[in-house]
Design an enzyme around this catalytic site. Structure first.
Site, short mmCIF file in Angstrom:
data_model
loop_
_atom_site.label_atom_id
_atom_site.label_comp_id
_atom_site.label_asym_id
_atom_site.label_seq_id
_atom_site.Cartn_x
_atom_site.Cartn_y
_atom_site.Cartn_z
CD GLU A 43 4.68 -28.75 26.31
OE1 GLU A 43 4.62 -29.76 27.04
OE2 GLU A 43 5.74 -28.25 25.93
CB SER A 88 2.02 -7.99 1.64
OG SER A 88 0.77 -7.83 2.26
CB THR A 126 -0.15 -3.67 6.30
OG1 THR A 126 -1.34 -3.46 5.54
CG2 THR A 126 0.64 -2.38 6.38
CG ASP A 127 -3.36 -7.28 3.19
OD1 ASP A 127 -3.77 -6.49 4.07
OD2 ASP A 127 -3.88 -7.39 2.07
CE LYS A 183 -3.94 -4.66 7.80
NZ LYS A 183 -3.84 -4.69 6.33
CE1 TYR A 196 -4.17 -0.34 -1.01
CE2 TYR A 196 -5.93 0.94 0.00
CZ TYR A 196 -4.95 -0.03 0.08
OH TYR A 196 -4.75 -0.70 1.26
CB THR A 210 -0.95 -0.01 1.22
OG1 THR A 210 -1.80 -1.14 1.13
CG2 THR A 210 -1.80 1.25 1.28
#
Length: 336
Positions: free
Chosen positions: A292, A68, A101-102, A174, A36, A22
């Site tokens: 665990e 990305s 950023t993805d 994110k 975009y 982006t």
């Protein structure tokens, strides 16, 4: 870490590597922050931040130029190679990477585990395209360079800088689809922040990283396929079966709660283990550790600790590429 041929009054040498995303995208209108397209390059991004020349000597390289979600294993290997090569240059004091950023959290954690030099590596991006009325990319890039030239950033592993926050690559996630402060760690863990013209660190990462990991990409030509299977009500075994039949060597189960295995998931795990496919229990819950449990001994699964499914996939992929068995993988999820 300072380079040996630099005097105290000389600006630090920073290499900026472009991956795309982006930060290099634009839309038809200044008020449009969605729909975009990736229209620019690293050079067009740098043109928006001439102030960088006042704080560092900049070299740049476009490694790839993609959104990305198009970053694949081959790009990860190529990017890691370029980072290590640049950092090995005594004239280079640090590396900054611009990235979409993805999947930024996956790339940064990968680098956090495989970069083998303690110089600063800082990754940044943007939540709004460069054409937006309040584009965040230029300031994010400027701040990323400010962190990269900070002596305190050396030895901290790979850092993520967006919206004036500094977060370890292990923890950066994110957390919002569009807000500029989308990146932070679980439970709001941050290493530092930028304010008043200064980089202020308040903590350092405790898990092993970079020079202190057992991962070396020198002999790795390709990374094994590791898939993520999502847990939900009424889920069957078909996604496990599909991953196994597609050639996965590892599966991360994005389970409910504390990595709980439903009866169907247990059947899927057994199918995987019969085919020699490693299975990690992670969680679809945003924060907290997967601990665990008795199922790990029974089904030979591996608890992901605090790694979310995408990050657990990165660590499992690297572990399998280095021939780790279940015991070694369990240890890796404890220390990395």
């Amino acid at each position: 870490m300072t380079s040996s041929n630099r005097t105290p009054n000389t600006l630090r040498q920073i290499v900026i590597l472009g991956v795309g995303g982006t930060i290099a995208a634009s839309a038809a209108s200044a008020t449009q922050t969605h729909d975009y397209k990736l229209t620019g390059t690293l050079d067009t991004v740098l043109e928006q931040v001439p102030q960088l020349g006042e704080i560092a000597n900049i070299r740049s390289e476009q490694v790839v130029n993609v959104a990305s979600h198009e970053v694949d294993n081959a790009v990860l290997l190529r990017l890691a190679s370029r980072v290590n090569e640049h950092l090995a240059d005594p004239a280079v004091d640090g590396v900054v990477i611009t990235h979409g950023t993805d999947t930024l959290e996956e790339t940064t954690y990968f680098l956090h585990l495989v970069v083998k030099i303690a110089k600063p590596v800082v990754v940044t991006g943007a939540m709004r395209p460069s054409s937006a009325l309040s584009a965040d990319g230029p300031l994010n890039l400027y701040n990323a360079v400010r962190v990269a030239i900070s002596e305190d950033a050396a030895g901290m592993g790979v850092l993520v800088v967006l919206d004036e926050r500094v977060v370890s690559a292990r923890d950066a996630t994110k957390t919002h689809t569009s807000a500029t402060d989308a990146f932070r760690g679980p439970d709001s863990v941050e290493l530092g922040a930028l304010s008043g013209g200064r980089v202020r660190f308040a903590a350092s990462p405790l898990r092993r990283h970079t020079c202190d990991t057992s991962f070396d990409l020198a002999a790795v030509q390709a990374l094994p396929q590791v898939d993520i299977v999502y847990g939900y009500q009424n889920a069957g075994t078909h996604f496990f079966r599909a991953a196994i039949e597609a050639g996965a060597r590892g599966i991360v189960f994005a389970a409910t709660g504390n990595g709980s295995l439903s009866e169907a998931a247990k059947a899927g795990v057994l199918m995987a283990r019969e085919r020699g496919v490693a299975v990690v229990r992670s969680s679809r819950v945003a924060a907290g550790a997967v601990s665990e449990c008795a199922d790990d001994a029974c089904y030979h699964t591996i608890a992901a600790d605090t790694l979310n499914p995408p990050k657990a996939r990165i660590l499992l992929m690297l572990g399998l590429a280095h021939g780790m068995d279940t015991t070694a993988l369990r240890r890796a999820f404890e220390i990395y």
